[in-house]
Design a protein around this motif. Structure first.
Motif, PDB file in Angstrom:
ATOM      1  N   SER A  20       0.828  -1.212   0.000  1.00 57.88           N
ATOM      2  CA  SER A  20       0.000   0.000   0.000  1.00 57.88           C
ATOM      3  C   SER A  20       0.863   1.263   0.000  1.00 57.88           C
ATOM      4  O   SER A  20       0.546   2.236  -0.693  1.00 57.88           O
ATOM      5  CB  SER A  20      -0.975  -0.008   1.175  1.00 57.88           C
ATOM      6  OG  SER A  20      -0.296  -0.002   2.393  1.00 57.88           O
ATOM      7  N   MET A  21       1.965   1.258   0.748  1.00 60.76           N
ATOM      8  CA  MET A  21       2.850   2.428   0.761  1.00 60.76           C
ATOM      9  C   MET A  21       3.529   2.606  -0.597  1.00 60.76           C
ATOM     10  O   MET A  21       3.684   3.732  -1.078  1.00 60.76           O
ATOM     11  CB  MET A  21       3.924   2.302   1.854  1.00 60.76           C
ATOM     12  CG  MET A  21       3.407   2.522   3.248  1.00 60.76           C
ATOM     13  SD  MET A  21       2.715   4.156   3.502  1.00 60.76           S
ATOM     14  CE  MET A  21       1.068   3.741   3.968  1.00 60.76           C
ATOM     15  N   LEU A  24       1.020   4.207  -2.884  1.00 56.65           N
ATOM     16  CA  LEU A  24       0.921   5.637  -2.579  1.00 56.65           C
ATOM     17  C   LEU A  24       2.141   6.411  -3.062  1.00 56.65           C
ATOM     18  O   LEU A  24       2.022   7.535  -3.556  1.00 56.65           O
ATOM     19  CB  LEU A  24       0.738   5.848  -1.081  1.00 56.65           C
ATOM     20  CG  LEU A  24      -0.665   5.620  -0.537  1.00 56.65           C
ATOM     21  CD1 LEU A  24      -0.653   5.680   0.986  1.00 56.65           C
ATOM     22  CD2 LEU A  24      -1.619   6.642  -1.091  1.00 56.65           C
ATOM     23  N   ILE A  25       3.327   5.832  -2.930  1.00 56.96           N
ATOM     24  CA  ILE A  25       4.555   6.485  -3.383  1.00 56.96           C
ATOM     25  C   ILE A  25       4.507   6.722  -4.888  1.00 56.96           C
ATOM     26  O   ILE A  25       4.834   7.808  -5.379  1.00 56.96           O
ATOM     27  CB  ILE A  25       5.798   5.661  -2.975  1.00 56.96           C
ATOM     28  CG1 ILE A  25       6.009   5.756  -1.467  1.00 56.96           C
ATOM     29  CG2 ILE A  25       7.043   6.118  -3.733  1.00 56.96           C
ATOM     30  CD1 ILE A  25       7.029   4.779  -0.917  1.00 56.96           C
ATOM     31  N   CYS A  46       2.269  16.979  -1.327  1.00 60.61           N
ATOM     32  CA  CYS A  46       2.647  15.690  -1.931  1.00 60.61           C
ATOM     33  C   CYS A  46       4.059  15.285  -1.533  1.00 60.61           C
ATOM     34  O   CYS A  46       4.332  14.109  -1.266  1.00 60.61           O
ATOM     35  CB  CYS A  46       2.532  15.759  -3.452  1.00 60.61           C
ATOM     36  SG  CYS A  46       0.847  15.635  -4.071  1.00 60.61           S
ATOM     37  N   TRP A  49       3.931  14.050   2.099  1.00 59.03           N
ATOM     38  CA  TRP A  49       3.339  12.700   2.139  1.00 59.03           C
ATOM     39  C   TRP A  49       4.282  11.665   1.543  1.00 59.03           C
ATOM     40  O   TRP A  49       4.345  10.525   2.005  1.00 59.03           O
ATOM     41  CB  TRP A  49       1.995  12.669   1.413  1.00 59.03           C
ATOM     42  CG  TRP A  49       0.876  13.035   2.319  1.00 59.03           C
ATOM     43  CD1 TRP A  49       0.166  14.188   2.314  1.00 59.03           C
ATOM     44  CD2 TRP A  49       0.369  12.260   3.412  1.00 59.03           C
ATOM     45  NE1 TRP A  49      -0.758  14.180   3.328  1.00 59.03           N
ATOM     46  CE2 TRP A  49      -0.664  13.007   4.012  1.00 59.03           C
ATOM     47  CE3 TRP A  49       0.689  11.013   3.936  1.00 59.03           C
ATOM     48  CZ2 TRP A  49      -1.370  12.544   5.116  1.00 59.03           C
ATOM     49  CZ3 TRP A  49      -0.026  10.550   5.032  1.00 59.03           C
ATOM     50  CH2 TRP A  49      -1.031  11.306   5.599  1.00 59.03           C
ATOM     51  N   LEU A  50       5.015  12.048   0.505  1.00 56.35           N
ATOM     52  CA  LEU A  50       5.976  11.132  -0.115  1.00 56.35           C
ATOM     53  C   LEU A  50       7.069  10.752   0.872  1.00 56.35           C
ATOM     54  O   LEU A  50       7.432   9.571   0.987  1.00 56.35           O
ATOM     55  CB  LEU A  50       6.579  11.772  -1.364  1.00 56.35           C
ATOM     56  CG  LEU A  50       7.609  10.941  -2.112  1.00 56.35           C
ATOM     57  CD1 LEU A  50       6.943   9.707  -2.724  1.00 56.35           C
ATOM     58  CD2 LEU A  50       8.283  11.760  -3.186  1.00 56.35           C
ATOM     59  N   CYS A  53       5.404   8.399   3.536  1.00 52.74           N
ATOM     60  CA  CYS A  53       5.152   7.053   3.000  1.00 52.74           C
ATOM     61  C   CYS A  53       6.456   6.290   2.768  1.00 52.74           C
ATOM     62  O   CYS A  53       6.533   5.089   3.013  1.00 52.74           O
ATOM     63  CB  CYS A  53       4.352   7.135   1.700  1.00 52.74           C
ATOM     64  SG  CYS A  53       2.656   7.675   1.918  1.00 52.74           S
ATOM     65  N   SER A  54       7.487   6.999   2.313  1.00 55.07           N
ATOM     66  CA  SER A  54       8.795   6.355   2.095  1.00 55.07           C
ATOM     67  C   SER A  54       9.395   5.888   3.419  1.00 55.07           C
ATOM     68  O   SER A  54       9.960   4.792   3.504  1.00 55.07           O
ATOM     69  CB  SER A  54       9.755   7.322   1.404  1.00 55.07           C
ATOM     70  OG  SER A  54       9.246   7.688   0.150  1.00 55.07           O
ATOM     71  N   VAL A  56       7.720   5.083   6.204  1.00 58.36           N
ATOM     72  CA  VAL A  56       6.932   3.923   6.654  1.00 58.36           C
ATOM     73  C   VAL A  56       7.325   2.683   5.867  1.00 58.36           C
ATOM     74  O   VAL A  56       7.487   1.597   6.422  1.00 58.36           O
ATOM     75  CB  VAL A  56       5.416   4.199   6.534  1.00 58.36           C
ATOM     76  CG1 VAL A  56       4.609   2.938   6.758  1.00 58.36           C
ATOM     77  CG2 VAL A  56       4.994   5.283   7.522  1.00 58.36           C
ATOM     78  N   PHE A  57       7.516   2.827   4.542  1.00 66.55           N
ATOM     79  CA  PHE A  57       7.919   1.701   3.704  1.00 66.55           C
ATOM     80  C   PHE A  57       9.271   1.148   4.138  1.00 66.55           C
ATOM     81  O   PHE A  57       9.447  -0.064   4.267  1.00 66.55           O
ATOM     82  CB  PHE A  57       7.972   2.118   2.228  1.00 66.55           C
ATOM     83  CG  PHE A  57       8.431   1.021   1.321  1.00 66.55           C
ATOM     84  CD1 PHE A  57       7.547   0.044   0.897  1.00 66.55           C
ATOM     85  CD2 PHE A  57       9.748   0.940   0.905  1.00 66.55           C
ATOM     86  CE1 PHE A  57       7.969  -0.986   0.075  1.00 66.55           C
ATOM     87  CE2 PHE A  57      10.188  -0.080   0.088  1.00 66.55           C
ATOM     88  CZ  PHE A  57       9.289  -1.044  -0.334  1.00 66.55           C
TER      89      PHE A  57
END
Length: 153
Positions: A20-21, A24-25, A46, A49-50, A53-54, A56-57
């Motif tokens: 999911s991450m 989103l990325i 953006c 958020w990028l 998300c990065s 978290v990934f």
């Protein structure tokens, strides 16, 4: 309860979170590429958020793929997971998520979400490990809850 039994444990799989991450990325990168000429609020949102998300990934990838398995050992006063002692008195409840591969969470008193270090799954002897953990919880007067629970990453 077998007091000397040690179990190999690992961090729960984060494959769903990683997928999911990653999705989103890709979407955020696409938005950033399309908005290159305009530097408005949406462009910078953006980017923020990028980065989130990065991060978290990367954390999820590390915990799922690179982190070495640990050891869990139960004794009368508490549980030792990867060298960290958790006293039975400080445990609010023991959470068991029965999925394909059950995930165990130990929720300390005063916490709303299970911390990363107290969330694990058994590598081998899952049934025996869960049975021993339930016996420990009953002997230590710790509440057992079965079903979905929230955890960090």
């Amino acid at each position: 309860m077998n007091k000397n039994k040690m179990f190999s444990v690992s961090a729960p799989s984060g494959i769903k979170l990683m997928v999911s991450m990653l999705l989103l990325i890709v979407i955020l990168l696409g938005n950033i590429m399309l908005e290159q000429g305009e530097r408005d609020f949406f462009y910078y949102a953006c980017i923020v958020w990028l980065v989130f998300c990065s991060t978290v990934f990367i954390i999820s990838f590390y915990r799922t793929c690179l982190m070495k398995p640990g050891v869990m050992k139960m004794h009368q006063d508490g549980i030792m997971i990867n060298g960290e002692e958790v006293n039975a008195d400080s445990v609010a409840c023991l959470l068991i998520n029965h999925d394909r591969k059950p995930v165990i969470g130990i929720k300390p008193k005063g916490c709303k979400i299970v911390p990363l270090k107290l969330c694990f799954q058994f590598l081998e002897d899952q049934t025996e490990g869960i049975r021993q953990l339930e016996l420990w919880a009953q002997a230590s007067h710790v509440k057992i809850t079965k079903g979905f629970f929230m955890r960090w990453l």
